[in-house]
Design a protein around this motif. Sequence first.
Motif, PDB file in Angstrom:
ATOM      1  N   PHE A 261       0.761  -1.231  -0.387  1.00 40.83           N
ATOM      2  CA  PHE A 261       0.083  -0.046  -0.018  1.00 40.83           C
ATOM      3  C   PHE A 261       0.948   1.310   0.004  1.00 40.83           C
ATOM      4  CE2 PHE A 261      -2.780   3.108   1.991  1.00 40.83           C
ATOM      5  CZ  PHE A 261      -3.825   3.050   1.462  1.00 40.83           C
ATOM      6  N   GLU A 262       0.559   2.342  -0.618  1.00 38.54           N
ATOM      7  CA  GLU A 262       1.080   3.517  -0.879  1.00 38.54           C
ATOM      8  C   GLU A 262       1.098   4.593   0.387  1.00 38.54           C
ATOM      9  OE1 GLU A 262       2.114   5.048  -4.437  1.00 38.54           O
ATOM     10  OE2 GLU A 262       2.575   3.045  -3.709  1.00 38.54           O
ATOM     11  N   ASP A 263       2.272   4.001   1.501  1.00 41.23           N
ATOM     12  CA  ASP A 263       2.449   4.580   2.710  1.00 41.23           C
ATOM     13  C   ASP A 263       3.679   4.539   2.849  1.00 41.23           C
ATOM     14  OD1 ASP A 263       2.787   3.900   5.972  1.00 41.23           O
ATOM     15  OD2 ASP A 263       1.073   5.396   5.603  1.00 41.23           O
ATOM     16  N   VAL A 264       4.372   5.706   3.067  1.00 36.71           N
ATOM     17  CA  VAL A 264       5.808   5.633   3.298  1.00 36.71           C
ATOM     18  C   VAL A 264       6.347   4.646   4.266  1.00 36.71           C
ATOM     19  CG1 VAL A 264       8.045   7.353   3.965  1.00 36.71           C
ATOM     20  CG2 VAL A 264       6.246   8.074   2.528  1.00 36.71           C
ATOM     21  N   ALA A 265       5.661   4.924   5.737  1.00 29.78           N
ATOM     22  CA  ALA A 265       6.231   4.157   6.627  1.00 29.78           C
ATOM     23  C   ALA A 265       6.034   2.549   6.552  1.00 29.78           C
ATOM     24  CB  ALA A 265       5.500   4.514   8.133  1.00 29.78           C
ATOM     25  N   LEU A 266       4.933   2.159   5.725  1.00 28.68           N
ATOM     26  CA  LEU A 266       4.936   0.907   5.440  1.00 28.68           C
ATOM     27  C   LEU A 266       5.790   0.331   4.580  1.00 28.68           C
ATOM     28  CD1 LEU A 266       3.253  -1.767   5.594  1.00 28.68           C
ATOM     29  CD2 LEU A 266       1.754  -0.826   3.803  1.00 28.68           C
ATOM     30  N   LYS A 267       6.060   0.992   3.597  1.00 34.69           N
ATOM     31  CA  LYS A 267       7.041   0.652   2.476  1.00 34.69           C
ATOM     32  C   LYS A 267       8.422   0.734   2.971  1.00 34.69           C
ATOM     33  CE  LYS A 267       4.446   2.311  -1.625  1.00 34.69           C
ATOM     34  NZ  LYS A 267       4.704   1.037  -2.399  1.00 34.69           N
ATOM     35  N   GLN A 268       8.999   1.668   3.820  1.00 36.44           N
ATOM     36  CA  GLN A 268      10.251   1.553   4.421  1.00 36.44           C
ATOM     37  C   GLN A 268      10.477   0.424   5.215  1.00 36.44           C
ATOM     38  OE1 GLN A 268      10.723   5.428   5.955  1.00 36.44           O
ATOM     39  NE2 GLN A 268      11.586   6.360   4.272  1.00 36.44           N
ATOM     40  N   SER A 269       9.237  -0.007   5.944  1.00 35.60           N
ATOM     41  CA  SER A 269       9.338  -1.154   7.018  1.00 35.60           C
ATOM     42  C   SER A 269       9.550  -2.391   6.354  1.00 35.60           C
ATOM     43  CB  SER A 269       8.088  -1.126   7.764  1.00 35.60           C
ATOM     44  OG  SER A 269       8.010  -2.260   8.475  1.00 35.60           O
ATOM     45  N   VAL A 270       8.794  -2.842   5.075  1.00 32.92           N
ATOM     46  CA  VAL A 270       9.088  -3.888   4.449  1.00 32.92           C
ATOM     47  C   VAL A 270      10.165  -4.034   3.695  1.00 32.92           C
ATOM     48  CG1 VAL A 270       6.285  -4.366   4.261  1.00 32.92           C
ATOM     49  CG2 VAL A 270       7.463  -3.207   2.419  1.00 32.92           C
ATOM     50  N   LEU A 271      10.679  -2.816   3.236  1.00 32.07           N
ATOM     51  CA  LEU A 271      11.852  -2.649   2.429  1.00 32.07           C
ATOM     52  C   LEU A 271      12.941  -3.184   3.482  1.00 32.07           C
ATOM     53  CD1 LEU A 271      11.221   0.400   0.536  1.00 32.07           C
ATOM     54  CD2 LEU A 271      11.510  -2.073  -0.494  1.00 32.07           C
ATOM     55  N   ARG A 272      13.156  -2.521   4.560  1.00 38.67           N
ATOM     56  CA  ARG A 272      14.115  -2.860   5.459  1.00 38.67           C
ATOM     57  C   ARG A 272      14.235  -4.177   5.956  1.00 38.67           C
ATOM     58  NH1 ARG A 272      12.898   2.183   7.933  1.00 38.67           N
ATOM     59  NH2 ARG A 272      11.318   1.282   9.403  1.00 38.67           N
ATOM     60  N   GLU A 273      12.802  -4.907   6.068  1.00 36.38           N
ATOM     61  CA  GLU A 273      13.022  -6.439   6.359  1.00 36.38           C
ATOM     62  C   GLU A 273      13.654  -7.120   5.463  1.00 36.38           C
ATOM     63  OE1 GLU A 273       9.214  -7.548   8.964  1.00 36.38           O
ATOM     64  OE2 GLU A 273       8.647  -7.108   7.007  1.00 36.38           O
ATOM     65  N   ALA A 274      13.140  -6.796   4.094  1.00 36.45           N
ATOM     66  CA  ALA A 274      13.761  -7.720   2.896  1.00 36.45           C
ATOM     67  C   ALA A 274      15.276  -7.419   2.801  1.00 36.45           C
ATOM     68  CB  ALA A 274      12.998  -7.405   1.916  1.00 36.45           C
ATOM     69  N   GLU A 275      15.660  -6.233   2.877  1.00 34.78           N
ATOM     70  CA  GLU A 275      17.135  -5.839   2.957  1.00 34.78           C
ATOM     71  C   GLU A 275      17.877  -6.686   3.751  1.00 34.78           C
ATOM     72  OE1 GLU A 275      19.203  -1.772   1.529  1.00 34.78           O
ATOM     73  OE2 GLU A 275      18.095  -1.844   3.373  1.00 34.78           O
ATOM     74  N   ALA A 276      17.585  -7.118   4.996  1.00 34.58           N
ATOM     75  CA  ALA A 276      18.255  -7.631   6.063  1.00 34.58           C
ATOM     76  C   ALA A 276      18.590  -8.961   5.639  1.00 34.58           C
ATOM     77  CB  ALA A 276      17.455  -7.528   7.377  1.00 34.58           C
ATOM     78  N   VAL A 277      17.807  -9.727   4.892  1.00 33.49           N
ATOM     79  CA  VAL A 277      18.113 -10.995   4.338  1.00 33.49           C
ATOM     80  C   VAL A 277      18.638 -11.206   3.240  1.00 33.49           C
ATOM     81  CG1 VAL A 277      16.220 -11.929   5.712  1.00 33.49           C
ATOM     82  CG2 VAL A 277      15.701 -11.652   3.522  1.00 33.49           C
ATOM     83  N   LEU A 278      18.925 -10.038   2.461  1.00 37.24           N
ATOM     84  CA  LEU A 278      19.373 -10.102   0.870  1.00 37.24           C
ATOM     85  C   LEU A 278      20.955 -10.033   1.059  1.00 37.24           C
ATOM     86  CD1 LEU A 278      16.857  -7.698  -0.988  1.00 37.24           C
ATOM     87  CD2 LEU A 278      17.058 -10.341  -1.060  1.00 37.24           C
ATOM     88  N   GLY A 279      21.662 -10.291   0.177  1.00 35.49           N
ATOM     89  CA  GLY A 279      22.950 -10.144  -0.248  1.00 35.49           C
ATOM     90  C   GLY A 279      23.215  -8.753  -0.660  1.00 35.49           C
ATOM     91  N   PRO A 280      24.423  -8.536  -0.370  1.00 32.64           N
ATOM     92  CA  PRO A 280      24.967  -6.791  -0.631  1.00 32.64           C
ATOM     93  C   PRO A 280      24.720  -6.409  -1.871  1.00 32.64           C
ATOM     94  CG  PRO A 280      26.908  -8.197  -0.389  1.00 32.64           C
ATOM     95  CD  PRO A 280      25.622  -9.238   0.095  1.00 32.64           C
ATOM     96  N   GLU A 281      24.800  -7.402  -3.045  1.00 35.71           N
ATOM     97  CA  GLU A 281      24.680  -6.909  -4.370  1.00 35.71           C
ATOM     98  C   GLU A 281      23.178  -6.820  -4.905  1.00 35.71           C
ATOM     99  OE1 GLU A 281      27.161  -5.842  -5.740  1.00 35.71           O
ATOM    100  OE2 GLU A 281      28.328  -6.334  -4.199  1.00 35.71           O
ATOM    101  N   ALA A 282      22.252  -7.369  -4.030  1.00 36.23           N
ATOM    102  CA  ALA A 282      20.932  -7.302  -4.383  1.00 36.23           C
ATOM    103  C   ALA A 282      20.271  -5.981  -4.793  1.00 36.23           C
ATOM    104  CB  ALA A 282      20.035  -8.228  -3.544  1.00 36.23           C
TER     105      ALA A 282
END
Length: 717
Positions: free
Chosen positions: A403-424
Amino acid sequence: MRDATYDLGTDGIATVSFDMAGRPVNVMNDDFSAALDEILARLEADRAALKGVIVTSAKATFVAGGDIEKLLALRHQGYHAARQFFDGLKARLRRLETLGVPVVAALNGSALGGGLELALACHRRIAVDDRKIQFAFPEVTLGILPGAGGVVRSVRMLGLLKALPLLTEGRRLDPREALAQGLVDELAADPADLLARARAWLATGPEAAQPWERKGYAIPGGSMFSGENAPMLSVFPAMIFKKTRGLLPAAERILAVAAESTQIGFDAAMAVETRGFLDLLLNPVTENLITSMFFQMNEINGGASRPKGPGKAKVARIGVLGAGMMGRGIAFAAATAGIEVVLRDVTEAAAEAGKAYSADILARRVAKGSLTGAARDETLARIRPTAAIADMAGCDLVIEAVFEDVALKQSVLREAEAVLGPEAVVATNTSTLPITLLAAGVARPANFIGLHFFSPVDKMNIVEIICGTATGDECLARAFDFVQQIRKTPIVVRDSRGFYTSRVFSVFADEGDILLKEGVAPILIENLAKQAGMPVGPLSVQDEVMMSMLLRAQRTNQDLDAQLGDDYAKSFGVCGELCALMCDQGRPGRLEGAGFYDYFPDGSKRIWPGLRELFGGDNPMPHRDVQDRLMFRMVIEALKCLDEGVVTSLRDGNIGSILAFGFPVHTGGVFQYAISRGIGAFLERARELAALYGERFLPPAGIEARLQPDDASRRVA
């Protein structure tokens, strides 16, 4: 010969192989004409010794068609230069087919446009049985018709009913389809078998004449007035007009030329074809289509907007955050391109529902026979629904579509980034929120980018790539490659409120609402927009998107304006105002059965009578002003994007406007719209509209310099 080889064997068979120097494919231009002159002179000199001729190619394709640069140059040179060139080309092909010696086209690769016309001038066509090979007359997509005998010969060979879909739609056939249609006569297993079959046919001593030159010949199906053709021809013009609205004249002219050609002799029919071709060539629509849909589209597909340094890359596995309308569509697009997809939502049931969307589309394709059950199962197996963020580990790319909400997007992006490799690469599908703002919530902003897909994703063949201020070239290059990997067209823009496509299209709806508020009849607003070439009117757009959703977007942008000290929401403020009004009336849009239109169970709709009570509808505004306001508002907004550096090339702006929101293709796109009218004339009219209706129609100062043609157009200017 520089551009072809000529080999006369001891068996009396001459093999002619086109191989144009310095070009990846053979194309018809002055060099091709010169080579054909040399070939014909040799053939005519050797005629007494000849038993047959094989025409083929040393390149992967047979002949790719006319040289589009030459075509546009002829348009600029005028009627007489164009007529001289095409009369000469027709005369050369006529010399070949009346040589008095059987000629066979050995089609080792695709024959398009002029290449197919050359093949039709031969007495037999044999093709390699390779599904990658295509035969077509694509001229209609460039606003012209086949000008070297393609209309006349195809009608005489196939009959009107078979030839017209090929000519008016540019339909592409593989070798087996071409054989079934009668466009080719025989298939070969491979290039060696192709030449062997060509020699075998010539060894039978076939007659060196086209079917229409033999005694007793009749056009298959008869003339345009025959009992077989007349009923279809009576409805064909309406079918064409429904698609083109009279704005793309090529298909209508092809129909007229093809039909008339059945009533007259071969030479007279060729003259009618030439006249039709030249009339279309000199029409401004042709230059618009060639500039945008050929040159600029090819530049984009060739990577002109991609950073040059990073090497090409392919994505093997992506993650999609959010299995709603956009997320499920992105998952489908990736899976059908052979990419593994992890589709994540807050619950596994929601993720499974997202996968079911792909299953539904694929099931319909299986039912139509366009997909096998095995291919469906393979595609579905690539989509892994999950509720666990840890399953994103190992993905090359993750796309957030929540959904188009800054806080929500930043939250799920941080979650995903934490489990991804540095080049993703991490991407957002937002259409509203600034990329740079969202990038503030990620750890690696250089690897963060916007990938704005359009709904429905399975049908919309474009992705707007948005670079934030910190987005790196490597990230942009990989995003660009991914978009091409899923077989969509990438345009590249810079970060801005509304980016490019949403920003420009939003003012179309806004101007429609302003006109409505000023008392212009809603039916006029809608129909004048469609007469200009828009797919639907501005009021219909809002009903389809749902005014309740547009209102949420407006309020989100108002909140962002307050946060950022901006005033972006004012650019479509009347749209927001009317969306609020209509929602208060209980008329949020089509899904609820009520918006600017009333919607009925049989699928029909009509303008809601209540609009007259709210806004009147008797304002006698000139129709030209209504139409220009709708179109100029979009073009002026696009010019502002160009002036501000949001869009950095004419090609991305033109192609983006056509593919993303249906700006009329006959205009060539928003920037070509201004160029083709004459930049001076366009700017003068814009200032007239500004004086009459408001400063929103004022173009940016000095924008003339930014509207100079891209390199592709300069080559023939």
